[in-house]
Enzyme design. Sequence first.
Site, mmCIF file in Angstrom:
data_model
loop_
_atom_site.group_PDB
_atom_site.id
_atom_site.type_symbol
_atom_site.label_atom_id
_atom_site.label_comp_id
_atom_site.label_asym_id
_atom_site.label_seq_id
_atom_site.Cartn_x
_atom_site.Cartn_y
_atom_site.Cartn_z
ATOM 1 N N LYS A 184 0.802 -1.240 -0.015
ATOM 2 C CA LYS A 184 -0.006 0.083 0.041
ATOM 3 C C LYS A 184 0.858 1.325 0.086
ATOM 4 C CE LYS A 184 -1.900 2.986 2.128
ATOM 5 N NZ LYS A 184 -1.589 4.471 1.564
ATOM 6 N N CYS A 229 13.620 11.218 6.417
ATOM 7 C CA CYS A 229 13.603 10.929 7.958
ATOM 8 C C CYS A 229 14.899 11.058 8.533
ATOM 9 C CB CYS A 229 13.191 9.467 7.950
ATOM 10 S SG CYS A 229 14.043 8.358 7.120
ATOM 11 N N GLU A 276 8.971 16.772 15.110
ATOM 12 C CA GLU A 276 9.473 16.423 13.711
ATOM 13 C C GLU A 276 8.764 17.277 12.888
ATOM 14 O OE1 GLU A 276 8.451 12.992 11.590
ATOM 15 O OE2 GLU A 276 10.365 12.667 10.722
ATOM 16 N N GLU A 323 9.577 1.544 10.797
ATOM 17 C CA GLU A 323 10.480 2.590 10.599
ATOM 18 C C GLU A 323 9.768 4.021 10.778
ATOM 19 O OE1 GLU A 323 13.523 2.103 10.533
ATOM 20 O OE2 GLU A 323 13.700 0.029 9.978
HETATM 21 P P1 NDP Z 1 2.319 8.664 7.615
HETATM 22 O O1 NDP Z 1 2.566 7.948 8.702
HETATM 23 O O2 NDP Z 1 1.198 9.553 7.353
HETATM 24 O O3 NDP Z 1 1.790 7.585 6.292
HETATM 25 C C1 NDP Z 1 2.649 6.516 5.874
HETATM 26 C C2 NDP Z 1 1.772 5.316 5.217
HETATM 27 O O4 NDP Z 1 0.897 4.823 6.135
HETATM 28 C C3 NDP Z 1 1.056 6.015 4.044
HETATM 29 O O5 NDP Z 1 1.238 4.819 3.091
HETATM 30 C C4 NDP Z 1 -0.121 6.253 4.693
HETATM 31 O O6 NDP Z 1 -1.196 6.239 3.572
HETATM 32 C C5 NDP Z 1 -0.280 5.069 5.652
HETATM 33 N N1 NDP Z 1 -1.323 5.253 6.586
HETATM 34 C C6 NDP Z 1 -1.713 6.232 7.155
HETATM 35 N N2 NDP Z 1 -2.701 6.031 8.199
HETATM 36 C C7 NDP Z 1 -2.580 4.718 8.024
HETATM 37 C C8 NDP Z 1 -3.306 3.616 9.104
HETATM 38 N N3 NDP Z 1 -4.233 4.110 9.938
HETATM 39 N N4 NDP Z 1 -3.247 2.228 9.015
HETATM 40 C C9 NDP Z 1 -2.448 1.659 7.883
HETATM 41 N N5 NDP Z 1 -1.622 2.945 7.118
HETATM 42 C C10 NDP Z 1 -1.845 4.102 7.176
HETATM 43 O O7 NDP Z 1 3.615 9.186 7.021
HETATM 44 P P2 NDP Z 1 3.968 10.164 5.914
HETATM 45 O O8 NDP Z 1 3.352 9.348 4.795
HETATM 46 O O9 NDP Z 1 3.301 11.431 6.433
HETATM 47 O O10 NDP Z 1 5.543 10.009 5.687
HETATM 48 C C11 NDP Z 1 6.067 10.894 6.571
HETATM 49 C C12 NDP Z 1 6.755 10.112 8.040
HETATM 50 O O11 NDP Z 1 7.485 8.893 7.570
HETATM 51 C C13 NDP Z 1 7.480 11.056 8.456
HETATM 52 O O12 NDP Z 1 7.212 10.954 9.917
HETATM 53 C C14 NDP Z 1 8.995 10.493 8.361
HETATM 54 O O13 NDP Z 1 9.876 10.520 9.461
HETATM 55 C C15 NDP Z 1 8.642 8.864 8.321
HETATM 56 N N6 NDP Z 1 9.758 8.389 7.615
HETATM 57 C C16 NDP Z 1 10.438 7.230 8.208
HETATM 58 C C17 NDP Z 1 11.442 6.644 7.531
HETATM 59 C C18 NDP Z 1 12.313 5.643 8.444
HETATM 60 O O14 NDP Z 1 12.965 4.892 7.817
HETATM 61 N N7 NDP Z 1 12.485 5.683 9.718
HETATM 62 C C19 NDP Z 1 11.930 6.893 6.276
HETATM 63 C C20 NDP Z 1 10.990 7.909 5.707
HETATM 64 C C21 NDP Z 1 10.009 8.501 6.181
HETATM 65 P P3 NDP Z 1 -1.461 7.791 3.141
HETATM 66 O O15 NDP Z 1 -0.185 8.556 2.730
HETATM 67 O O16 NDP Z 1 -2.155 7.265 1.740
HETATM 68 O O17 NDP Z 1 -2.551 8.289 3.796
#
Ligand code: NDP
Length: 485
Positions: A174, A283, A386, A249
């Site tokens: 997803k 991140c 963040e 992550e």
């Molecule tokens: P989100 O947590 O909003 O979303 C991540 C993914 O989860 C997306 O595909 C999102 O879908 C999906 N999602 C959202 N809500 C749910 C739910 N309730 N159940 C299951 N899946 C869900 O993060 P962002 O997309 O905003 O990404 C940014 C974040 O990711 C930052 O905090 C960043 O630090 C972190 N990150 C961490 C990394 C690491 O390796 N530690 C690397 C890169 C980023 P949709 O977007 O379609 O809503």
Amino acid sequence: MMQTLSNLMDGRLVEPVGGAYLDNIEPATGRAYSRVPDSDERDVNAAVEAAARAFPEWSNAPAEQRCRVMLRMADLIEARLEELARAESIDTGKPLALARTMDIPRAAKNFRFFATAILHEKSELHVTDRQAMNFTLRRPRGVAGAISPWNLPLYLLTWKVAPALATGNTVVAKPSEVTPMTAFMLSGICIEAGLPPGVLNIVHGAGAKAGAALAAHPGVPTISFTGGTRTGAGIAAVAAPMFKKLALELGGKNPNIVFADARVDEAVAVSLRAAYSNQGQICLCGSRILVEAPLYEEFLERFLRGATALKVGDPLEAGTDLGALVSAAHYEKVRSYVRLAREEGGTIACGGEVAPRVSERCAGGYFFMPTVITGLGPQCRTNREEIFGPVVTIQSFRDESEAVELANGTAYGLSATLWTRDLDRAHRVADRVAAGTVWVNCWLVRDLRVPFGGMKQSGVGREGGDEALRFFTEMKNVCVKLVDG
Ligand code: NDP
């Protein structure tokens, strides 16, 4: 006519069951340019069924067979590098040059790395007092769920999908609904490479709907998630009663510690990259810069000079250093943090505002100036939460122990960078900083063999190298009595 994207289901490109779509916005213009399936539980259920049907054959295929098809996928990604990079730049707002040199090559590398790793697997055998021998069998766990974010869409999706497939799992992925385009293009590559139907299924849609349905599906015992800490906590709460295996992550608020003996030219140049690459939406970005007092004024002046020289522009134009932030909502979030920094008493040393119009084409885009905030202490929310945008704070510290205290002063622990020529100190501080990755005199140098992940609220579980191969497998110890005498 706007392009309409499809889900990849059982080897075919299909519409979502409910027939609903969401607009996909180009961040540089603020205009919708394609439609992405607004999938729901029914699509996720169908994808899990397809993946479960494909599992017996894929998991029993010889490693060489899985390797061969994954290598074809890597080759096809490389053959389409330009097309994919352009699509990624339009979809995310990041500079085309970055997509071309970082995101897309890394997606190919992810497939190649794990495809070949399985050809060289070793296992150990332990003999117990000449009575018995013990060995460990590893088997794929079944259908894996891969949920990935918008900042490095193809890079992070393939980082999960590749080890899962290599070890014989089948996958339902997803991608973020905010940046679906390269995952959609990967669907075509799967079909063209001859990946058997159902081995990888890609369901597009909103996190709270499609993502949540995948995390909660009882037929998916393994979830690899990259995204925000709050979303990760929600997934963990849903998955825990089902005893799912989880890799989370999550976010970061990474310290970039510059000691007075650092090579200053290099520290400034790389700290600028660590602050503003991908508009600060990585991140691992170094968003809290800590500088030892004797170097503070000089570092600040040089960093500000570098930050103000960066070009905010159309992501598709050569020479652009910072493109657009990913979405209107994220743009508002970043702007609200700069307002908060002012309220907390911070000084906006540069930036702090939306960028002046970068071009006619990009008049409605989400552009923000590279920003430096000074004068805020470690207790401020600006220094603890963040922001995930082109906004850094710079603070000074007196000595090594204060540097470590400041570095460890947030709930996150993803990465840290140290700048020093003192080898003893580098080892000491690397040991004391609570971060999953510590870079010394460099940033974002990644070896895919090392375990990757965060400490504290930056997540649990490790990806990368052998850790990723282990994560997607179930272990079984077999103990065989040795023949007497
Ligand atoms: P989100 O947590 O909003 O979303 C991540 C993914 O989860 C997306 O595909 C999102 O879908 C999906 N999602 C959202 N809500 C749910 C739910 N309730 N159940 C299951 N899946 C869900 O993060 P962002 O997309 O905003 O990404 C940014 C974040 O990711 C930052 O905090 C960043 O630090 C972190 N990150 C961490 C990394 C690491 O390796 N530690 C690397 C890169 C980023 P949709 O977007 O379609 O809503």
